[in-house]
Design an enzyme around this catalytic site. Structure first.
Site, PDB file in Angstrom:
ATOM      1  N   GLU A 198      -0.185   5.833  -7.119  1.00 25.84           N
ATOM      2  CA  GLU A 198      -1.442   6.127  -6.431  1.00 25.84           C
ATOM      3  C   GLU A 198      -1.373   7.526  -5.820  1.00 25.84           C
ATOM      4  OE1 GLU A 198      -4.087   4.333  -6.418  1.00 25.84           O
ATOM      5  OE2 GLU A 198      -3.537   2.219  -6.627  1.00 25.84           O
ATOM      6  N   LYS A 255      -2.090  -7.436 -11.309  1.00 24.24           N
ATOM      7  CA  LYS A 255      -2.437  -6.062 -10.970  1.00 24.24           C
ATOM      8  C   LYS A 255      -1.411  -5.092 -11.548  1.00 24.24           C
ATOM      9  CE  LYS A 255      -5.440  -5.157  -8.358  1.00 24.24           C
ATOM     10  NZ  LYS A 255      -6.880  -4.867  -8.599  1.00 24.24           N
ATOM     11  N   GLU A 308      -4.432   9.341  -3.568  1.00 21.52           N
ATOM     12  CA  GLU A 308      -5.818   9.117  -3.173  1.00 21.52           C
ATOM     13  C   GLU A 308      -6.159   9.766  -1.841  1.00 21.52           C
ATOM     14  OE1 GLU A 308      -6.316   4.575  -4.942  1.00 21.52           O
ATOM     15  OE2 GLU A 308      -5.788   4.831  -2.830  1.00 21.52           O
ATOM     16  N   HIS A 355      -3.912   6.955 -12.469  1.00 22.32           N
ATOM     17  CA  HIS A 355      -2.813   6.200 -11.880  1.00 22.32           C
ATOM     18  C   HIS A 355      -1.495   6.374 -12.628  1.00 22.32           C
ATOM     19  CE1 HIS A 355      -6.298   4.304  -9.981  1.00 22.32           C
ATOM     20  NE2 HIS A 355      -5.463   4.006  -9.005  1.00 22.32           N
ATOM     21  N   ARG A 388      -2.236  -9.191  -3.438  1.00 23.07           N
ATOM     22  CA  ARG A 388      -2.677  -8.780  -4.772  1.00 23.07           C
ATOM     23  C   ARG A 388      -2.059  -9.694  -5.836  1.00 23.07           C
ATOM     24  NH1 ARG A 388      -4.521  -3.383  -4.990  1.00 23.07           N
ATOM     25  NH2 ARG A 388      -3.351  -2.856  -6.894  1.00 23.07           N
ATOM     26  N   CYS A 399      -9.216  -2.951  -1.444  1.00 18.96           N
ATOM     27  CA  CYS A 399      -8.829  -1.561  -1.701  1.00 18.96           C
ATOM     28  C   CYS A 399      -9.243  -1.227  -3.133  1.00 18.96           C
ATOM     29  CB  CYS A 399      -7.321  -1.367  -1.578  1.00 18.96           C
ATOM     30  SG  CYS A 399      -6.494  -2.432  -0.367  1.00 18.96           S
ATOM     31  N   SER A 400     -10.029  -0.179  -3.306  1.00 13.76           N
ATOM     32  CA  SER A 400     -10.474   0.156  -4.658  1.00 13.76           C
ATOM     33  C   SER A 400     -11.020   1.583  -4.688  1.00 13.76           C
ATOM     34  CB  SER A 400     -11.525  -0.853  -5.135  1.00 13.76           C
ATOM     35  OG  SER A 400     -11.767  -0.705  -6.513  1.00 13.76           O
TER      36      SER A 400
END
Length: 286
Positions: free
Chosen positions: A205, A133, A207, A99, A129, A145-146
């Site tokens: 991020e 975080k 992903e 990240h 969130r 979300c993970s």
């Protein structure tokens, strides 16, 4: 072949919007931060420096995490699944390295998932969130979300069973949903999206995100270190939130915004026929 369409995603800092007072429900639901026993994570005394290492020979500068939430910093040691742009496994690295924008700019890419959980009234469960975080704190987003971890059970790829097991684990960890209420076999794996976004100057991020749908009434007991508030919303209420986000009255995570602007409402209209919308061949570049 799907045409690559990288969205222009601005850097966001997601805190309480000006139009919402803290501890005020948005859609008649529970506010975790205002609940009895809410605790804000605090950094441990003294500096906590983590050395970023890629492979066995490349060492990145130290990253000072002294101002970050202690529990969230501990989670940075989890091992994510590294992949190429076709979602083929290439290795593993910790959540912290995955990240960091400095690594993302060099192409580091990992596997992730996004869960969309609907109740029997066809309302979608959203979360905000927590401010603890590290990426996109305070942002509104989909149910969960993970990332699947680099472990034997979550690496298994047949029918995305490893990813679905990871989703079950995180639904318990974040929302307190009993695991027997969200078995992996009840989750519908629809498709994958590939996106990239910065949270701030250091973190971001990158992903390939597995989209998982489920419709079930569940028990909720969220962890306030993960979730600030949660809401069940109708389509109309979500559309209203998206309009407010465009006016910068609240912040939504970039992946949720992309999914909402493209596929979400079509899928939502067909909750009883989702098998017709499965697409496991394409990876949508967004």
């Amino acid at each position: 072949m799907v045409r690559t369409m990288w969205a222009a995603l601005r850097i966001v800092s997601c805190r309480w919007p000006l139009w919402i007072k803290p501890n005020t429900p948005l859609f008649c639901t529970r506010n975790i931060a205002g609940s009895p026993g809410f605790q804000t994570g605090t950094a441990a005394s003294g500096a906590r420096n983590l050395s970023v290492t890629l492979g066995s020979t490349r060492k990145m500068p130290e990253i000072n995490t002294d101002n970050l939430d202690e529990k969230q910093v501990q989670l940075l040691a989890e091992m994510c699944i590294l992949i190429d742009e076709n979602d083929h496994k290439t290795g593993a690295d910790n959540k912290k390295n995955c990240h960091l924008n400095s690594n993302i700019e060099k192409g580091m890419l990992h596997r992730a998932f996004s869960v969309f959980l609907f109740n029997s009234e066809d309302k979608l469960l959203l979360q905000q969130r927590s401010d603890a975080k590290i990426t996109f704190p305070g942002c509104f987003t989909n149910t969960c979300c993970s990332h699947p971890l680099h472990t034997p059970s979550e690496l298994e790829e047949q029918d995305a069973i490893g990813v679905r097991r990871a989703a079950q684990r995180r639904l318990k960890a974040e929302l307190g949903i009993p695991t027997d209420q969200v078995p992996p076999e009840d989750m519908i794996y629809l498709t994958r999206i590939h996106y990239k976004a910065q949270s701030d100057g250091m973190w971001g991020e990158h992903e390939i995100d597995y989209i998982l749908f489920m419709q079930k009434d569940v028990e909720l007991d969220p962890d306030p270190n993960e979730i600030k508030t949660y809401y069940y919303v109708t389509k109309e209420e979500l559309r209203d939130m998206l309009e407010k986000a465009k006016r910068k009255e609240l912040e939504i995570t970039p992946w949720f915004s992309l999914i909402a602007d493209t596929f979400l409402f079509k899928w939502w209209d067909n909750l009883q026929n989702l098998k017709d919308f499965k697409d496991h061949e394409k990876i949508y570049r967004m």
